[in-house]
Design a protein around this motif. Structure first.
Motif, short mmCIF file in Angstrom:
data_model
loop_
_atom_site.label_atom_id
_atom_site.label_comp_id
_atom_site.label_asym_id
_atom_site.label_seq_id
_atom_site.Cartn_x
_atom_site.Cartn_y
_atom_site.Cartn_z
N LEU A 288 0.93 -1.10 0.04
CA LEU A 288 -0.04 0.18 -0.07
C LEU A 288 0.75 1.30 0.10
N ASN A 289 1.90 1.28 0.71
CA ASN A 289 2.99 2.64 0.79
C ASN A 289 3.65 2.50 -0.40
N LYS A 290 4.13 1.48 -1.02
CA LYS A 290 4.68 1.58 -2.44
C LYS A 290 3.62 2.34 -3.26
N PHE A 291 2.47 1.97 -3.28
CA PHE A 291 1.45 2.34 -4.19
C PHE A 291 1.30 4.04 -4.02
N TRP A 292 1.16 4.42 -2.69
CA TRP A 292 1.03 5.88 -2.57
C TRP A 292 2.47 6.35 -2.80
N LYS A 293 3.66 6.00 -2.67
CA LYS A 293 4.77 6.76 -3.00
C LYS A 293 4.68 6.84 -4.57
N LYS A 294 4.52 5.97 -5.13
CA LYS A 294 4.50 5.95 -6.80
C LYS A 294 3.44 6.94 -7.23
N VAL A 295 2.33 7.09 -6.35
CA VAL A 295 1.46 8.05 -6.89
C VAL A 295 1.95 9.44 -6.62
#
Length: 385
Positions: A288-295
């Motif tokens: 989930l955190n990787k996703f937000w960082k990518k966003v």
């Protein structure tokens, strides 16, 4: 211009269906804690340790609920605020407004990344705490085994004595059966003698058979004496059998008491499974955190490729339709992602508020039937998952 379709959730590393992995892990965690609580509830020291870990996990789920609620809120803000502003900025050439909202979105995402990072660390810490608790159970188990070894001689003597009594009891039962067969045979012979004696007594040839009658009287008395002796022997064997059973009961109680005092601790296998579940939830949060960082990176890239400072790039005018279409597509994905975050938040809410009510009841106070009922209920729920 930026490839704005990167804002679509479907292109991210994290699928909105992460909820499907989160639900079983969260449910299993509570059920496995419950099993551990039941199995180790008879040992106060270990019961307290399990209770502490379960309460800590319950609180962790409560914090996770807040983080997922924040994710859902941010997703909603992206759909209701950021995307409409970006569309208007492109349509009406208001770059300052767009840049301001991109910065605001970056701040939202940065806050989420910090919050999720903290949750990942807390899950890691909790998994380590459960691991330590598991080690404590094993240590207690080893200590108990040492005590059992010290009492092996006493317990072995009791078990040997019980085995001997069991052999004695079987022999006693065999002897009683043999006596009963002899009694049955002697009884039949006695009846035969009595019947013959009566027939001779009423015979018209009394004088001729008087000697036979005298002989039969002696035979009847001898057979009665034999039968009385057999009955006496049978009664003695019965008394002997009761005495053996009483000794058996006494030794069985002593052996049971010895085992109870030592306390045989079951292996903490359910706690090991708890660690796995916590690690699975932790990994979901890592993703989930990787996703937000990518966003966050995507938003920055969008800003850099779309604006120079707070001015729209001139070539944007030719790609306006593509930009607007990509934003519309992203809105649909983000709406679905926000709904998934809400469902995940709901899972954590249920788990933190109701799934740990079993902690309110001391497992050592449960009757055997109540204990079995809870155990069967947990196993049924685990099988359903």
């Amino acid at each position: 211009m930026a490839n704005s379709t990167a804002l679509a959730v479907s292109d991210s590393q994290l699928s909105p269906e992460f909820i499907q992995e989160l639900l079983p892990s969260a449910e299993r965690t509570a059920l496995l804690y419950h099993l551990s609580f039941l199995c180790l509830g008879g040992f106060p020291k270990l019961e307290r340790k399990i209770r502490d870990q379960a309460i800590e996990t319950q609180m962790l789920f409560g914090s996770s609920e807040a983080v997922l609620l924040k994710c859902a809120g941010t997703s909603s803000n992206l759909v209701t605020s950021l995307f409409p502003i970006l569309i208007k900025a492109v349509e009406k050439n208001k770059p300052k407004l767009a840049v301001a909202y991109l910065e605001k979105a970056r701040k939202w995402i940065k806050d989420i990344i910090i919050a999720v990072d903290d949750m990942v660390m807390r899950y890691d810490h909790q998994a380590q705490s459960v691991k330590t608790c598991t080690s404590d159970v094993y240590e207690e188990q080893n200590t108990t085994e040492e005590k059992i070894k010290e009492h092996t001689v006493e317990m072995k003597a009791l078990e040997d004595a019980l085995a001997k009594l069991e052999t004695d009891l079987k022999k006693n039962e065999s002897d009683i059966n043999a006596i009963e067969e002899r009694i049955d045979k002697s009884t039949e012979e006695l009846y035969y003698l009595i019947i013959n004696n009566r027939s001779y007594g009423y015979s018209i040839f009394w004088g001729f058979f008087s000697r036979c009658r005298s002989y039969n009287d002696d035979a009847i008395r001898a057979k009665q004496a034999e039968l009385n002796s057999l009955v006496y022997e049978k009664n003695s064997l019965r008394n002997q059998g009761w005495s053996i059973k009483i000794k058996q009961t006494d030794l069985q109680l002593k052996l049971a008491n010895c085992k109870i005092q030592l306390g045989e601790i079951p292996s903490p296998v359910h706690l090991k499974e708890v660690q796995k579940c916590l690690d699975q939830i932790r990994q979901i949060l890592v993703d989930l955190n990787k996703f937000w960082k990518k966003v966050g990176v995507t938003l920055e890239t969008l800003k850099e490729k779309t604006f120079v400072g707070d001015v729209l790039i001139e070539e944007l005018e030719d790609l306006k339709e593509e930009f607007l279409n990509s934003i519309e597509d992203a809105k649909l994905d983000w709406k679905r992602f926000g709904e998934c975050c809400q469902r995940a938040q709901g899972i954590f809410s249920i788990q933190s508020r109701t799934a740990y009510k079993f902690l309110e009841v001391n497992p050592s106070s449960l009757s055997k039937d109540e204990w079995n009922k809870q155990y069967e209920s947990i196993m049924a729920k685990l099988k359903m998952i």
